[in-house]
Design a protein around this motif. Structure first.
Motif, PDB file in Angstrom:
ATOM      1  N   GLN A 121       0.836  -1.204   0.000  1.00  0.00           N
ATOM      2  CA  GLN A 121       0.000   0.000   0.000  1.00  0.00           C
ATOM      3  C   GLN A 121       0.874   1.257   0.000  1.00  0.00           C
ATOM      4  N   LYS A 125       0.815   4.127  -3.079  1.00  0.00           N
ATOM      5  CA  LYS A 125       0.482   5.545  -2.878  1.00  0.00           C
ATOM      6  C   LYS A 125       1.699   6.475  -2.839  1.00  0.00           C
ATOM      7  N   ARG A 126       2.806   5.968  -2.249  1.00  0.00           N
ATOM      8  CA  ARG A 126       3.999   6.819  -2.082  1.00  0.00           C
ATOM      9  C   ARG A 126       5.248   5.994  -2.371  1.00  0.00           C
TER      10      ARG A 126
END
Length: 159
Positions: A121, A125-126
Motif C-alpha cells: 500500500q 500511494k507513495r
C-alpha cells in the motif's frame, strides 16, 4: 513387537534427527509459502494498475521467503550429521535444534507476509518511501534470524 523395538533401538538417533530436520524445513517452509503467497496476491492486484512497480513489489514478496531458507539451512546441516552412529540422546538434541527455526520461521514468515502486504500500500500511494515498507518488514525478520542462530548453536552443541 521386538523387531520394532530392536529397529528403533538401533536407528532411534537417526529417526529423531530426521524428525528434527522435518520440523526445521517443513514448518518454516509452510510459513514462507504462506507469506510469499499472500504478498504475491496483493502484488498482483497492485501490478494490474501499476505494472512499472514490479521490481519493488517483488522485493517485498521475497522477504517472507527467507524463513524457509533458514529452515532449509538447519535441515541441511543436520543432514550432514546423519550416520548410523548417532545415539538416541544425540538424535533428541538434533530434534530440539530444529524446533526454534521451524516454529519461529513458521510464525514470523506469516506475519512478515502481512507486513509486506501492507507495505504494498505504501508502494502504491507513495513509492518514494518504499524503503520504509522494507524496514517494517525486515523488523519481523529479526526474530527469524535469532531463531536461526539458536538452532545453529544447538546444532553445534550436540555431544
Amino acid at each position: 513387537m521386538e523387531n520394532w523395538l530392536g529397529f528403533f533401538e538401533q536407528n532411534g538417533g537417526m529417526i529423531m534427527t530426521m524428525i528434527g530436520m522435518a520440523i526445521a524445513v517443513v514448518f518454516s517452509g509452510i510459513g514462507s509459502a504462506r507469506g510469499v503467497g499472500e504478498t504475491g496476491e496483493a502484488a498482483a492486484a497492485l501490478l494490474k494498475d501499476q505494472p512499472e512497480k514490479f521490481a519493488q513489489a517483488i522485493i517485498l514478496q521475497l522477504l517472507p521467503g527467507t524463513q524457509g531458507l533458514y529452515g532449509f539451512l538447519v535441515g541441511f546441516l543436520m543432514y550432514l550429521q546423519l550416520s548410523p552412529q548417532i545415539t538416541f540422546a544425540q538424535g533428541l538434541q538434533y530434534l530440539v535444534a530444529g524446533i526454534p527455526v521451524g516454529f519461529v520461521g513458521w510464525i514470523s514468515a506469516r506475519y512478515q507476509g502481512r507486513v509486506a502486504t501492507a507495505g504494498l500500500q505504501i508502494l502504491a500511494k507513495r513509492p518514494e518511501t518504499m524503503t520504509n515498507a522494507i524496514v517494517l518488514s525486515v523488523m519481523v525478520e529479526t526474530y527469524a534470524i535469532l531463531a536461526l542462530l539458536i538452532s545453529i548453536f544447538l546444532l553445534f552443541s550436540v555431544a
